[in-house]
Design an enzyme around this catalytic site. Structure first.
Site, PDB file in Angstrom:
ATOM      1  N   ASP A 155       0.828  -1.194   0.000  1.00  0.00           N
ATOM      2  CA  ASP A 155       0.000   0.000   0.000  1.00  0.00           C
ATOM      3  C   ASP A 155       0.868   1.253   0.000  1.00  0.00           C
ATOM      4  O   ASP A 155       2.004   1.234   0.488  1.00  0.00           O
ATOM      5  CB  ASP A 155      -0.913   0.036   1.227  1.00  0.00           C
ATOM      6  CG  ASP A 155      -1.976  -1.060   1.199  1.00  0.00           C
ATOM      7  OD1 ASP A 155      -2.257  -1.580   0.114  1.00  0.00           O
ATOM      8  OD2 ASP A 155      -2.501  -1.383   2.286  1.00  0.00           O
ATOM      9  N   LYS A 156       0.332   2.329  -0.499  1.00  0.00           N
ATOM     10  CA  LYS A 156       1.058   3.602  -0.576  1.00  0.00           C
ATOM     11  C   LYS A 156       1.654   3.990   0.777  1.00  0.00           C
ATOM     12  O   LYS A 156       2.810   4.416   0.855  1.00  0.00           O
ATOM     13  CB  LYS A 156       0.130   4.705  -1.076  1.00  0.00           C
ATOM     14  CG  LYS A 156       0.762   6.092  -1.124  1.00  0.00           C
ATOM     15  CD  LYS A 156      -0.239   7.141  -1.575  1.00  0.00           C
ATOM     16  CE  LYS A 156       0.378   8.529  -1.553  1.00  0.00           C
ATOM     17  NZ  LYS A 156      -0.600   9.575  -1.971  1.00  0.00           N
TER      18      LYS A 156
END
Length: 275
Positions: A82-83
């Protein structure tokens, strides 16, 4: 973009991804991605490589697509984070290595370990969580435990427990929030090590939130009042991929790669008071 390279040989490169870095290119994100970095640094080397065909597994067929086209499309990315999650990420430097790693992920032969900080002092020190996940009704951006969801299995172990925020550090935020309000809101923290057996989107975050121990700083799954308080001392969700092990595509030997906890989370831990 200059990600920290923590492992590299002729077939594989691993980086310690910083939080805020997006892995894959998409129509909805216009900034530079890790995929773009790979293309700039390794694409020409990849396209000129000639000694990779023997790295593709015997059970892989071109029905999945031509190996050369797959690596052009994926940009060497073997999996994703995930970012706002930091940590070790694997990328392939040629088509054979990429196909090999993708098959290992598909067959769940790659082991990943995450470090996390969750709200509350967990009573069960070690457990296996098996709860199916699917998209949350009415919110396509979130996931939830659903009886009709896909199987999701997470092993966890509590590493350390914390009483709360250090009293000395509390004074630094007292102007914005009263000490009593902070102490009333927080009921301690647990540092947890995760070993996911499946790779569902937001799996660790949803499993912990469902158990009543959401990740510190998780703006999607933690209560808003806690997230607001968390941001005073922890700049993002406390989740870091600290270790990954895989079978090397060329040698067949196990390779273990680790990534140190990023500086922002190291600083966040300094705010905690041990139990």
């Amino acid at each position: 973009m200059t990600p920290e390279i923590v492992y590299e040989d002729e077939d594989v490169v691993a980086v310690n991804k910083e939080a805020g870095v997006v892995v894959n290119r998409s129509a909805t994100y216009q900034g530079e991605t890790l995929q773009d970095w790979w293309r700039e640094k390794y694409l020409s080397e990849c396209l000129s490589a000639t000694n990779w065909s023997s790295l593709t597994p015997e059970d892989w067929t071109a029905d999945y697509g031509e190996a050369e086209e797959i690596i052009k499309e994926r940009g060497g990315v073997a999996h994703r984070l995930d970012k706002d999650t930091s940590g070790v990420l694997l990328l392939a430097k040629n088509a054979g290595a990429l196909i090999n790693l993708l098959m290992q992920f598909k067959q769940r032969k790659i082991s990943k370990t995450y470090e996390c900080l969750v709200h509350g002092r967990m009573n069960i020190e070690e457990d296996r969580v098996s709860l199916p996940l699917g998209r949350k009704a009415g919110n396509r951006l979130q996931f939830a435990v659903r009886s009709d969801g896909k199987a999701a299995v997470t092993f966890y172990k509590v590493v350390k427990k914390y009483q709360g925020i250090d009293a000395g550090r509390l004074k630094e935020v007292a102007k914005e929030q009263s000490l009593k309000k902070i102490n009333d809101l927080y009921q301690g923290f647990s540092e947890v090590e995760f070993r996911p057996q499946t790779g569902r989107t937001h799996q660790l975050r949803v499993h912990m939130a469902h158990l009543g121990h959401p990740l510190v700083g998780d703006k999607l799954y933690a209560p808003k009042n806690k997230v607001k308080m968390d941001r005073l001392w922890c700049p993002r969700q406390f989740l870091h991929a600290k270790r990954i092990s895989f079978t090397h595509p060329r040698t067949g030997k196990e390779v273990v790669v680790t990534a140190k906890l990023t500086r922002d989370l190291v600083e966040a831990k300094k705010w905690l008071a041990p139990s």
